[in-house]
Design a protein around this motif. Sequence first.
Motif, PDB file in Angstrom:
ATOM      1  N   ASP A 162     -66.354  10.835  79.988  1.00 46.58           N
ATOM      2  CA  ASP A 162     -66.121  10.757  78.534  1.00 46.58           C
ATOM      3  C   ASP A 162     -66.926   9.585  77.968  1.00 46.58           C
ATOM      4  O   ASP A 162     -66.417   8.476  77.812  1.00 46.58           O
ATOM      5  N   TYR A 163     -68.188   9.877  77.617  1.00 51.35           N
ATOM      6  CA  TYR A 163     -69.022   8.819  77.045  1.00 51.35           C
ATOM      7  C   TYR A 163     -68.613   8.477  75.610  1.00 51.35           C
ATOM      8  O   TYR A 163     -68.994   7.423  75.100  1.00 51.35           O
ATOM      9  N   ASN A 164     -67.832   9.347  74.992  1.00 53.54           N
ATOM     10  CA  ASN A 164     -67.383   9.044  73.630  1.00 53.54           C
ATOM     11  C   ASN A 164     -66.514   7.797  73.582  1.00 53.54           C
ATOM     12  O   ASN A 164     -66.465   7.089  72.579  1.00 53.54           O
ATOM     13  N   ASN A 165     -65.788   7.539  74.690  1.00 48.49           N
ATOM     14  CA  ASN A 165     -64.896   6.380  74.743  1.00 48.49           C
ATOM     15  C   ASN A 165     -65.421   5.287  75.672  1.00 48.49           C
ATOM     16  O   ASN A 165     -64.655   4.437  76.125  1.00 48.49           O
ATOM     17  N   TYR A 190     -70.864  -5.510  81.414  1.00 49.98           N
ATOM     18  CA  TYR A 190     -69.691  -4.796  81.924  1.00 49.98           C
ATOM     19  C   TYR A 190     -69.380  -3.590  81.031  1.00 49.98           C
ATOM     20  O   TYR A 190     -69.244  -3.721  79.830  1.00 49.98           O
ATOM     21  N   ILE A 191     -69.248  -2.429  81.656  1.00 44.25           N
ATOM     22  CA  ILE A 191     -68.988  -1.189  80.920  1.00 44.25           C
ATOM     23  C   ILE A 191     -67.770  -0.504  81.514  1.00 44.25           C
ATOM     24  O   ILE A 191     -67.631  -0.407  82.746  1.00 44.25           O
ATOM     25  N   SER A 192     -66.891  -0.002  80.639  1.00 45.05           N
ATOM     26  CA  SER A 192     -65.765   0.816  81.071  1.00 45.05           C
ATOM     27  C   SER A 192     -66.024   2.251  80.627  1.00 45.05           C
ATOM     28  O   SER A 192     -66.293   2.507  79.456  1.00 45.05           O
ATOM     29  N   VAL A 193     -65.922   3.186  81.587  1.00 44.38           N
ATOM     30  CA  VAL A 193     -66.205   4.588  81.294  1.00 44.38           C
ATOM     31  C   VAL A 193     -65.038   5.447  81.794  1.00 44.38           C
ATOM     32  O   VAL A 193     -64.762   5.480  82.989  1.00 44.38           O
ATOM     33  N   PRO A 194     -64.345   6.157  80.898  1.00 41.85           N
ATOM     34  CA  PRO A 194     -63.302   7.089  81.350  1.00 41.85           C
ATOM     35  C   PRO A 194     -63.940   8.261  82.107  1.00 41.85           C
ATOM     36  O   PRO A 194     -64.968   8.804  81.686  1.00 41.85           O
ATOM     37  N   VAL A 203     -55.340   5.926  85.782  1.00 39.67           N
ATOM     38  CA  VAL A 203     -54.564   5.826  84.554  1.00 39.67           C
ATOM     39  C   VAL A 203     -53.557   6.958  84.527  1.00 39.67           C
ATOM     40  O   VAL A 203     -53.658   7.933  85.264  1.00 39.67           O
ATOM     41  N   ASP A 204     -52.558   6.828  83.637  1.00 34.74           N
ATOM     42  CA  ASP A 204     -51.474   7.813  83.571  1.00 34.74           C
ATOM     43  C   ASP A 204     -51.882   9.030  82.762  1.00 34.74           C
ATOM     44  O   ASP A 204     -53.013   9.165  82.305  1.00 34.74           O
ATOM     45  N   SER A 205     -50.902   9.885  82.479  1.00 27.73           N
ATOM     46  CA  SER A 205     -51.175  11.147  81.798  1.00 27.73           C
ATOM     47  C   SER A 205     -51.639  10.974  80.366  1.00 27.73           C
ATOM     48  O   SER A 205     -52.254  11.869  79.801  1.00 27.73           O
ATOM     49  N   ASP A 218     -54.893  12.602  76.459  1.00 22.28           N
ATOM     50  CA  ASP A 218     -54.773  12.752  75.012  1.00 22.28           C
ATOM     51  C   ASP A 218     -56.053  12.370  74.279  1.00 22.28           C
ATOM     52  O   ASP A 218     -56.399  12.960  73.256  1.00 22.28           O
ATOM     53  N   ASN A 219     -56.749  11.362  74.809  1.00 19.32           N
ATOM     54  CA  ASN A 219     -57.965  10.883  74.142  1.00 19.32           C
ATOM     55  C   ASN A 219     -59.234  11.260  74.890  1.00 19.32           C
ATOM     56  O   ASN A 219     -60.326  10.915  74.447  1.00 19.32           O
ATOM     57  N   PHE A 220     -59.087  11.929  76.010  1.00 18.73           N
ATOM     58  CA  PHE A 220     -60.243  12.212  76.857  1.00 18.73           C
ATOM     59  C   PHE A 220     -60.978  13.459  76.381  1.00 18.73           C
ATOM     60  O   PHE A 220     -60.379  14.510  76.182  1.00 18.73           O
TER      61      PHE A 220
END
Length: 603
Positions: free
Chosen positions: A388-391, A399-403, A449-451, A455-457
């Motif tokens: 999910d590059y949108n988030n 430093y990058i966080s990627v879902p 991460v949890d469920s 919702d945002n993925f």
Amino acid sequence: MDKFCKECGSSITDSLNFCQHCGHKLEATKEQPKETAVTRVKQTRNYTKKQKILISAAGALLIIIAGFYLWGKSYTSPENTVERFVDALNEKDAETVQELTILNGSSISKAEANALISLAKEDKDSLNLDTSNLKAFSSDNELFTIIDNGKWLGIFPRYGFSLLPQYAAVSIPFDGVASTFNEQEFPILESDESQVVYGPMAPGKYSLRSSFSGEYTEVESDESIILADSYSDWVSHSVELGAAYVTLELFNNHGVPIKNAYITLNKKKIPFDEDLRIESLGPLNLDGSVKVTPTVETNWGEVESESIALEETYYEIGANTLSKTLMDELSEAILLYGEEYAKANASYDPSLFTNITDDMRETFQYNFEYYRGEGDYFSGQLNSIEVDYNNLRFDSDQYISVPAKFYFTSASHREGEKVDLGERIDHTDVEIIYDSSAKKWLINSSYSVDSWFDDNFTAATTLKGSQKFYKASKTAAATDSEGEASSTDLNSDVEETTLNYIYQLVEAINANDYDIVRPYIKDGSSLNTMQQDLVDRLNESGMTQEVISASVSNIEENNGKWIVTTDETIKLTYESGDEETKDYTWNYTVEQVEEGVVLTDME
């Protein structure tokens, strides 16, 4: 001797028989008694013919002069002047209106005359055009006054209408707007960047045209404005041009370090300031015809966002700051980590990771020792990864966080247990850093991460895994004292290759591509011919398959070959849509070749 009006007390011109101020008619002056006439006896006189002609001509001339005088006096009378003025307004006779009106001591223009005519026609409340009562006509019309306007032909008193000056206070949306009234430019009394006051001008209904020509746009508007203020105050009017100054603010959604940012407007680059704002751009048309294209420059190249059709005065732009180069680099790093995750977990060997940080390697080392001590093992393969590059978020310059979601077919099991494979989805937030010395991206952590993650993925891209199956082994990386691969290693390779063959054969059938499973089958073997025909035959029938589970129940070595027994559960989906799940037990023959181990037969 001066005369005064008994009605209003104003001074009256001697020649008038009414008050030019209020219209009150004056009483006739009593005539003086005539002197007693003395009777005289006239003597008869004889005239020549010539004298008679001259006398006749003189008499006729006197009659003409007297008649002209009476006509002129009537023509120029206040009553007649009012009639002619009203007729000119009704008949749209601008020339006559000009002749009969005065503004600040001067004649009005044709544009003003037409405005006065329009006012008389369309705004009955502003003017009283009833001429039946001269007094009412004079008192009810506050926009003009009947005045003595000199002599006509130097003989007759001439009357006219002195108009009350009007002023138009035009509010403009930006500096540089020019306005005309009935296509005529009028004097500017005063002005600033938001208002221009025009005047004096005659009362009337004007066609107001406002226009602007600037660097980015040309706009104009046509409106009506009525100037009919009885106190000669300014009449306010706001001009709507459909254009305005625009403010743009760039919002860095991902926190990507931006080297430069600008918009493109009419092929011109306009930069954002250090606060990523462009203030007061324009004026610009706001009907959607003007488009701006935001562009940002990062360490990974330029990124152009979609063009914006301007319809508002303020825009907060969530610009695209993720270049294809950056996403490709991150995708490559995440996919490599996913593949090595399956391989390293199957052997509990953290050294198999090639793109993780030292801190993360220590974490895996600790976890692997714990799981080995508990007798828990992992077998499985990576199927795919959704990213999910949108988030995506930059926590700093590096430093990058990627879902991401990792899809495995895997199982956690005890040593010696039957491997019951199923789908496993890891919801993670992958932290990636850039190692400037090695010039590559490294995985620093991968938090589950949890469920709520779902919702945002939103998957922006899907990375396809190799689907190579890794069987759990406590000593997958071990060697004997001579450096040769141990028998345990070979058995592990045999089991892993057999399971990979099962999954890849199904993929080959579904894709009608035998090359997918070819690496696990020996060329020229009976199994090669058999399965090549199977792929073609099942594809023609429209059948697809899915591996529900697959495990190796036994491996026996016989004369340098291995007989591998498997238990397989396969779901069959027919062309009709019907589904069927079947269990199979097969014995595969596996041989060692120079490149590794391959399957040669089955029964």
